[in-house]
Write an enzyme that holds these catalytic residues in place. Structure first.
Site, PDB file in Angstrom:
ATOM      1  N   GLU A  91       0.769  -1.078   0.006  1.00 33.82           N
ATOM      2  CA  GLU A  91       0.067   0.066   0.041  1.00 33.82           C
ATOM      3  C   GLU A  91       0.854   1.214   0.139  1.00 33.82           C
ATOM      4  OE1 GLU A  91      -4.053  -1.266   2.316  1.00 33.82           O
ATOM      5  OE2 GLU A  91      -2.232  -0.596   3.375  1.00 33.82           O
ATOM      6  N   CYS A 104       3.456   8.816   0.684  1.00 23.16           N
ATOM      7  CA  CYS A 104       3.855   7.648   1.421  1.00 23.16           C
ATOM      8  C   CYS A 104       4.210   6.248   1.094  1.00 23.16           C
ATOM      9  CB  CYS A 104       3.253   7.624   2.931  1.00 23.16           C
ATOM     10  SG  CYS A 104       3.950   6.697   4.167  1.00 23.16           S
ATOM     11  N   CYS A 111       7.234  -6.279   7.219  1.00 25.31           N
ATOM     12  CA  CYS A 111       8.397  -5.816   8.004  1.00 25.31           C
ATOM     13  C   CYS A 111       8.745  -6.636   8.970  1.00 25.31           C
ATOM     14  CB  CYS A 111       7.940  -4.490   8.611  1.00 25.31           C
ATOM     15  SG  CYS A 111       9.004  -3.610   9.384  1.00 25.31           S
ATOM     16  N   CYS A 115       7.552  -3.856  15.255  1.00 27.41           N
ATOM     17  CA  CYS A 115       7.001  -2.945  16.348  1.00 27.41           C
ATOM     18  C   CYS A 115       5.608  -2.827  16.640  1.00 27.41           C
ATOM     19  CB  CYS A 115       6.994  -1.439  15.774  1.00 27.41           C
ATOM     20  SG  CYS A 115       8.883  -0.898  15.079  1.00 27.41           S
ATOM     21  N   CYS A 118       2.569  -0.832  15.308  1.00 28.64           N
ATOM     22  CA  CYS A 118       2.154  -0.715  13.864  1.00 28.64           C
ATOM     23  C   CYS A 118       1.770  -2.018  13.177  1.00 28.64           C
ATOM     24  CB  CYS A 118       3.804  -0.541  13.181  1.00 28.64           C
ATOM     25  SG  CYS A 118       3.797  -0.507  11.679  1.00 28.64           S
ATOM     26  N   GLU A 162      10.624  -1.345   6.731  1.00 29.45           N
ATOM     27  CA  GLU A 162      11.876  -0.590   7.259  1.00 29.45           C
ATOM     28  C   GLU A 162      12.764  -0.091   6.222  1.00 29.45           C
ATOM     29  OE1 GLU A 162      14.862   1.578   8.472  1.00 29.45           O
ATOM     30  OE2 GLU A 162      13.163   1.086  10.087  1.00 29.45           O
ATOM     31  N   ASN A 292      -2.750   5.532  16.237  1.00 32.04           N
ATOM     32  CA  ASN A 292      -3.832   5.065  15.207  1.00 32.04           C
ATOM     33  C   ASN A 292      -4.117   3.576  15.590  1.00 32.04           C
ATOM     34  OD1 ASN A 292      -4.355   7.583  13.856  1.00 32.04           O
ATOM     35  ND2 ASN A 292      -2.214   7.364  13.222  1.00 32.04           N
ATOM     36  N   CYS A 335      -0.477   6.905   9.865  1.00 31.64           N
ATOM     37  CA  CYS A 335       0.553   6.178  10.327  1.00 31.64           C
ATOM     38  C   CYS A 335       0.482   4.850  10.952  1.00 31.64           C
ATOM     39  CB  CYS A 335       1.275   7.303  11.169  1.00 31.64           C
ATOM     40  SG  CYS A 335       3.075   6.578  11.772  1.00 31.64           S
TER      41      CYS A 335
END
Length: 345
Positions: A91, A104, A111, A115, A118, A162, A292, A335
Site C-alpha cells: 500500500e 507515503c 516488515c 513494532c 504498527c 523498514e 492510530n 501512520c
C-alpha cells in the site's frame, strides 16, 4: 530477463555496453522510462528498430498494478493497493494537506521489526521490494493524480517496511528519484524514515543528494522501547542518539524525530522531560503522532488534553514540535495502519 527499470543511469550505461551498444543508449532509455513514463521499447523512437526488437527479448519492465484505491471523506487522502508480479500486495498513501500532496511509499512487503504499535508488523517479513517496485508506486500514483491535475510534492519512505532493511534497493530508488533526468524530485522534498538501524544510517549520507532523515523514536527509556520496538534490543537509545550526533547534517536541514504517543505508555510529562534531554543540542524537530489503533490493537490513543500538554511542554522548552495530523485515518491510511490485506470484490 533484465528488469530495465531497476537500473540506475550508470547501470543502464554499463548494461548497454555489455550488449555491444554505445553507452548513450542507456541514457536514452533512462529518459524514456522516467522522463516520459514509457514502458514499451517500441515507443522509444530514438532507438534503432533492431535494438528495440533485441530488447523485447532480453529485457522487461516491472509490473505493478493498482488493484484498488480508497478516498478519505475527511481530508481527501487516497490509499492505493498495488498488486505485484508475484501476487504480493503493498500500500501507498497520498496524503492531502493544505494543497500539498505527500506520498507515503513502501519499501518492503511486510516488515521484520515487529513494532507493537504498527499494523504492518503483524504481517511479518515477506520480501524486499525492488527499486522498480518502489518507484513504480510513485509513477502509478502520479499517473492517477494527473487525471485531476494534481501532482505529488513530497515523498516519504514511511509506508510498509523498514527502508534501511532494504538499503541497496532504497539507495538506487533515491538516486533515480532525485535525478533531474529521472523523476526529478528535489532531495529537500524526500524523507527516509528508520526505526533506528544504527549500522546502516551512515550509508544514507553517502549519496550525492542528501535526503531528509526521520527517526522513529517513540520512547525515552530502553525498558519501554524494548517492549514496543524490539529493534531497541540491538541498537538501544544511547547507541541511536550517539549515531545521530555524528551525522554530517547539511546546513538548514534537521533530523525529524517521530514520536507516536500511546496512552499510558510514553505520553507523560516525565517522558517529555526525558525526550528533551535526549535530543538536546541536535538539529532536530519533533513530529508528535497520536497512535492510530488497528484491528485488535492492545493500545489506545491518549486524550487531546494529554497530547496538547506533551506538545506544549516541548515548545515551552524551546523544542520545535509539531502535532502531525492523522490524515487518511478513516481509510486505514494513517501512520502505522498499512496492512494490504483487504479483499477486492
Amino acid at each position: 530477463m533484465m528488469k530495465i527499470d531497476c537500473l540506475t543511469k550508470k547501470q543502464l550505461r554499463d548494461y548497454f555496453i555489455s550488449l555491444g551498444e554505445e553507452p548513450y543508449r542507456g541514457d536514452q532509455v533512462y529518459k524514456w522510462i522516467y522522463g516520459k513514463g514509457v514502458k514499451s521499447f517500441s515507443e522509444m523512437t530514438d532507438l534503432p528498430a533492431k535494438l528495440q526488437e533485441k530488447l523485447t527479448h532480453i529485457a522487461s519492465f516491472t509490473e505493478i498494478r493498482t488493484l484498488d484505491y480508497r478516498v478519505s471523506t475527511n481530508d481527501g487522502s487516497i490509499k492505493f493497493l498495488f498488486l505485484l508480479e508475484d501476487g504480493n500486495k503493498v500500500e501507498s498513501v497520498a496524503l492531502k494537506d493544505r494543497g500539498r500532496i505527500t506520498l507515503c511509499i513502501s519499501s518492503q512487503v511486510g516488515c521484520r521489526l515487529g513494532c507493537e504499535f504498527c499494523t504492518t508488523g503483524r504481517i511479518g517479513f515477506i520480501r524486499n521490494l525492488s527499486c522498480g517496485e518502489i518507484l513504480g508506486q510513485v509513477i502509478e500514483v502520479e499517473r492517477f493524480l494527473k487525471k485531476s491535475e494534481d501532482t505529488v510534492s513530497n515523498i516519504v519512505y514511511m509506508g510498509m517496511g523498514e527502508p534501511l532493511d532494504n538499503l541497496d534497493e532504497v539507495l538506487k530508488s533515491l538516486e533515480i528519484l532525485t535525478d533531474d533526468d529521472g523523476l526529478g524530485f528535489s532531495h529537500r522534498r524526500v524523507t527516509v524514515s528508520t526505526a533506528g538501524l544504527v549500522d546502516k544510517i551512515d550509508k544514507l549520507f553517502e549519496i550525492s543528494k542528501q535526503v531528509n532523515l526521520a527517526v522513529s523514536l517513540n520512547a525515552t527509556t530502553d525498558r519501554v522501547r524494548d517492549r514496543i520496538m524490539p529493534v531497541n534490543k540491538r541498537f538501544n537509545i544511547s547507541n541511536l542518539m550517539t549515531k545521530l550526533r555524528t551525522l554530517p547534517i547539511q546546513k538548514r536541514k534537521r533530523i525529524t524525530i517521530e514520536y507516536v504517543l500511546i496512552k499510558g505508555v510514553n505520553d507523560t510529562l516525565e517522558d517529555a522531560k526525558r525526550l528533551i534531554k535526549l535530543i538536546k543540542g541536535l538539529p532536530v524537530k519533533v513530529n508528535l503522532i497520536v497512535f492510530n489503533p488497528g484491528p485488535g490493537s492492545a493500545y489506545s490513543s491518549p486524550t487531546e488534553e494529554t497530547v496538547q500538554r506533551f506538545q506544549n511542554y516541548l515548545v515551552e522548552n524551546h523544542i520545535t514540535a509539531f502535532l502531525r495530523k492523522s490524515l487518511g485515518k478513516d481509510i486505514d491510511g494513517a501512520c502505522g495502519q498499512l496492512y494490504a490485506k483487504y479483499n477486492i470484490e
